[in-house]
Write a protein that holds these residues in place. Sequence first.
Motif, PDB file in Angstrom:
ATOM      1  N   HIS A 106     -50.577   3.085  82.550  1.00 36.92           N
ATOM      2  CA  HIS A 106     -51.284   1.824  82.349  1.00 36.92           C
ATOM      3  C   HIS A 106     -52.051   1.937  81.036  1.00 36.92           C
ATOM      4  CE1 HIS A 106     -54.343  -1.323  82.722  1.00 36.92           C
ATOM      5  NE2 HIS A 106     -53.525  -1.903  83.589  1.00 36.92           N
ATOM      6  N   VAL A 107     -51.887   0.926  80.150  1.00 38.39           N
ATOM      7  CA  VAL A 107     -52.567   0.937  78.855  1.00 38.39           C
ATOM      8  C   VAL A 107     -53.428  -0.314  78.733  1.00 38.39           C
ATOM      9  CG1 VAL A 107     -50.793   2.314  77.723  1.00 38.39           C
ATOM     10  CG2 VAL A 107     -50.626  -0.188  77.689  1.00 38.39           C
ATOM     11  N   LYS A 108     -54.423  -0.248  77.871  1.00 39.14           N
ATOM     12  CA  LYS A 108     -55.303  -1.389  77.652  1.00 39.14           C
ATOM     13  C   LYS A 108     -55.765  -1.379  76.204  1.00 39.14           C
ATOM     14  CE  LYS A 108     -59.695  -3.471  79.158  1.00 39.14           C
ATOM     15  NZ  LYS A 108     -59.139  -4.848  79.203  1.00 39.14           N
ATOM     16  N   ALA A 109     -55.458  -2.438  75.476  1.00 34.90           N
ATOM     17  CA  ALA A 109     -55.921  -2.575  74.103  1.00 34.90           C
ATOM     18  C   ALA A 109     -57.317  -3.185  74.102  1.00 34.90           C
ATOM     19  CB  ALA A 109     -54.967  -3.451  73.299  1.00 34.90           C
ATOM     20  N   PRO A 110     -58.178  -2.813  73.148  1.00 31.50           N
ATOM     21  CA  PRO A 110     -59.471  -3.476  73.032  1.00 31.50           C
ATOM     22  C   PRO A 110     -59.339  -4.996  72.917  1.00 31.50           C
ATOM     23  CG  PRO A 110     -59.437  -1.506  71.683  1.00 31.50           C
ATOM     24  CD  PRO A 110     -58.045  -1.709  72.178  1.00 31.50           C
ATOM     25  N   LYS A 111     -58.210  -5.432  72.358  1.00 26.73           N
ATOM     26  CA  LYS A 111     -57.949  -6.861  72.234  1.00 26.73           C
ATOM     27  C   LYS A 111     -56.502  -7.126  72.607  1.00 26.73           C
ATOM     28  CE  LYS A 111     -58.404 -10.741  68.995  1.00 26.73           C
ATOM     29  NZ  LYS A 111     -58.782 -11.128  67.600  1.00 26.73           N
ATOM     30  N   LEU A 115     -45.365 -11.244  68.790  1.00 23.99           N
ATOM     31  CA  LEU A 115     -46.338 -10.166  68.910  1.00 23.99           C
ATOM     32  C   LEU A 115     -47.075  -9.987  67.596  1.00 23.99           C
ATOM     33  CD1 LEU A 115     -47.577  -7.579  70.274  1.00 23.99           C
ATOM     34  CD2 LEU A 115     -45.671  -6.321  69.215  1.00 23.99           C
ATOM     35  N   GLU A 116     -48.391  -9.920  67.683  1.00 29.77           N
ATOM     36  CA  GLU A 116     -49.219  -9.505  66.560  1.00 29.77           C
ATOM     37  C   GLU A 116     -50.004  -8.281  67.021  1.00 29.77           C
ATOM     38  OE1 GLU A 116     -51.185 -12.490  63.948  1.00 29.77           O
ATOM     39  OE2 GLU A 116     -50.620 -13.895  65.551  1.00 29.77           O
ATOM     40  N   ALA A 117     -49.818  -7.154  66.328  1.00 24.19           N
ATOM     41  CA  ALA A 117     -50.466  -5.913  66.743  1.00 24.19           C
ATOM     42  C   ALA A 117     -51.110  -5.220  65.542  1.00 24.19           C
ATOM     43  CB  ALA A 117     -49.449  -4.976  67.393  1.00 24.19           C
ATOM     44  N   ARG A 118     -52.211  -4.539  65.822  1.00 21.42           N
ATOM     45  CA  ARG A 118     -52.878  -3.727  64.810  1.00 21.42           C
ATOM     46  C   ARG A 118     -53.089  -2.329  65.380  1.00 21.42           C
ATOM     47  NH1 ARG A 118     -55.026  -7.024  60.723  1.00 21.42           N
ATOM     48  NH2 ARG A 118     -55.020  -9.242  61.253  1.00 21.42           N
ATOM     49  N   TYR A 119     -52.858  -1.331  64.535  1.00 20.83           N
ATOM     50  CA  TYR A 119     -52.857   0.048  64.982  1.00 20.83           C
ATOM     51  C   TYR A 119     -53.812   0.916  64.158  1.00 20.83           C
ATOM     52  CZ  TYR A 119     -48.361  -1.246  67.148  1.00 20.83           C
ATOM     53  OH  TYR A 119     -47.371  -1.858  67.866  1.00 20.83           O
ATOM     54  N   ARG A 120     -54.269   1.971  64.802  1.00 18.22           N
ATOM     55  CA  ARG A 120     -55.052   3.016  64.127  1.00 18.22           C
ATOM     56  C   ARG A 120     -54.235   4.301  64.133  1.00 18.22           C
ATOM     57  NH1 ARG A 120     -58.655   7.129  65.969  1.00 18.22           N
ATOM     58  NH2 ARG A 120     -60.347   7.601  64.487  1.00 18.22           N
ATOM     59  N   LEU A 121     -54.132   4.957  62.985  1.00 18.64           N
ATOM     60  CA  LEU A 121     -53.420   6.221  62.868  1.00 18.64           C
ATOM     61  C   LEU A 121     -54.439   7.335  62.671  1.00 18.64           C
ATOM     62  CD1 LEU A 121     -50.740   7.792  62.575  1.00 18.64           C
ATOM     63  CD2 LEU A 121     -50.879   7.354  60.110  1.00 18.64           C
ATOM     64  N   SER A 122     -54.352   8.375  63.500  1.00 12.64           N
ATOM     65  CA  SER A 122     -55.318   9.461  63.421  1.00 12.64           C
ATOM     66  C   SER A 122     -54.614  10.806  63.518  1.00 12.64           C
ATOM     67  CB  SER A 122     -56.350   9.337  64.554  1.00 12.64           C
ATOM     68  OG  SER A 122     -55.710   9.447  65.825  1.00 12.64           O
ATOM     69  N   LEU A 166     -39.461  -4.502  74.357  1.00 13.01           N
ATOM     70  CA  LEU A 166     -40.604  -3.604  74.381  1.00 13.01           C
ATOM     71  C   LEU A 166     -40.860  -3.106  72.962  1.00 13.01           C
ATOM     72  CD1 LEU A 166     -39.745  -1.410  77.519  1.00 13.01           C
ATOM     73  CD2 LEU A 166     -41.042  -3.551  77.434  1.00 13.01           C
ATOM     74  N   VAL A 167     -42.141  -2.865  72.649  1.00 15.95           N
ATOM     75  CA  VAL A 167     -42.559  -2.443  71.316  1.00 15.95           C
ATOM     76  C   VAL A 167     -43.560  -1.308  71.481  1.00 15.95           C
ATOM     77  CG1 VAL A 167     -43.768  -3.184  69.223  1.00 15.95           C
ATOM     78  CG2 VAL A 167     -42.150  -4.729  70.336  1.00 15.95           C
ATOM     79  N   PRO A 168     -43.581  -0.336  70.554  1.00 15.59           N
ATOM     80  CA  PRO A 168     -44.551   0.751  70.679  1.00 15.59           C
ATOM     81  C   PRO A 168     -45.993   0.264  70.752  1.00 15.59           C
ATOM     82  CG  PRO A 168     -42.862   1.363  69.105  1.00 15.59           C
ATOM     83  CD  PRO A 168     -42.617  -0.084  69.453  1.00 15.59           C
ATOM     84  N   PHE A 169     -46.696   0.702  71.776  1.00 15.71           N
ATOM     85  CA  PHE A 169     -48.132   0.481  71.923  1.00 15.71           C
ATOM     86  C   PHE A 169     -48.893   1.707  71.421  1.00 15.71           C
ATOM     87  CE2 PHE A 169     -52.156   0.761  74.139  1.00 15.71           C
ATOM     88  CZ  PHE A 169     -52.624  -0.546  74.187  1.00 15.71           C
ATOM     89  N   GLU A 196     -54.970  -1.166  68.558  1.00 11.63           N
ATOM     90  CA  GLU A 196     -56.332  -1.663  68.771  1.00 11.63           C
ATOM     91  C   GLU A 196     -56.308  -3.140  69.123  1.00 11.63           C
ATOM     92  OE1 GLU A 196     -58.600  -0.477  65.279  1.00 11.63           O
ATOM     93  OE2 GLU A 196     -59.261   1.269  66.414  1.00 11.63           O
ATOM     94  N   ALA A 197     -55.220  -3.802  68.766  1.00 15.16           N
ATOM     95  CA  ALA A 197     -54.966  -5.187  69.183  1.00 15.16           C
ATOM     96  C   ALA A 197     -53.478  -5.304  69.452  1.00 15.16           C
ATOM     97  CB  ALA A 197     -55.406  -6.179  68.113  1.00 15.16           C
ATOM     98  N   PHE A 198     -53.132  -5.933  70.586  1.00 10.48           N
ATOM     99  CA  PHE A 198     -51.729  -6.092  70.968  1.00 10.48           C
ATOM    100  C   PHE A 198     -51.619  -7.458  71.644  1.00 10.48           C
ATOM    101  CE2 PHE A 198     -47.745  -5.185  73.151  1.00 10.48           C
ATOM    102  CZ  PHE A 198     -47.102  -4.295  72.304  1.00 10.48           C
TER     103      PHE A 198
END
Length: 280
Positions: free
Chosen positions: A188-193, A28-35, A241-244, A260-262
């Motif tokens: 249901h979730v959907k990453a931009p990438k 898994l390669e993932a990138r996240y945004r924290l807000s 499973l990994v946090p989305f 933002e990418a998963f």
Amino acid sequence: MLRVYLTAFMALAGAGSMVTEALADGRLEARYRLSLGGLELGRAALLIEVDDSSYIASGSARLTGVVRAISTGKGTAGARGAISRGTLAPRSFAMEAETDKKSEAIRLVMNASGVTDMRVEPPVFPSADRVPVADKDKKGIFDPMTAALFLVPGSDEPVSARACERTLAIFDGRQRYDLVLSFERIDHVKAPKGYAGPAVVCRIAYRPVSGHKPNRSGVKYMMKNKEMYVWLAPVAGTRMLVPFRASVTTAIGIAQLEAEAFETQELAGARSRPTKAGMP
């Protein structure tokens, strides 16, 4: 401040649990945004590789957006361990964080008995208002990075209520705490990438054990907070499973971590050894 954001990334919803069958190789390669309240505070990246006998995870985070005008900061973390007798068995954890005011580093070495060696800089000094960390608090624990990996037992669909049925014992070098998870729903979730599909949503309750200061308002608030959730998505080729996504309601708005990418894939043959996850 940076340590709070790193903890949200690496330990907000972490776990490890038993599996009853071997895992295929997965990555898994993932990138996240924290807000916070819709305003961007930071970016984070996560890289995981797992097979039927071991796992390696690494991550990085940095402050961005409006908070960067007040404080600069960045950090990295990594963990590795074995999958032994159907369970995650952490062996090492390291974290480094740096802001414009201070830096810190944590190193943990573990075996089946618990933490065997540790280094925390700056050190934690005993104080009358802090619950001391006892030797027993360093046994049967997961480090924060291993705690972001969920292995689901059985042969049924991993994205299910069973993923949430656990209490997580976590030690981060400074504090020992439990995260009590309970099933909320399937979304249901959907990453931009990358990934689009089902995710299991778990509600989280925070229970401090030691290393904390019970009279601090932040500790009391988190103990009473009933609005903490994590969305878990699968790593291809595994029962992991990994946090989305993760969210925490705070006094000044909702703090949220979202992918933002998963990008996940099943690996064939021998796996490579990952380096630190790159920053967005």
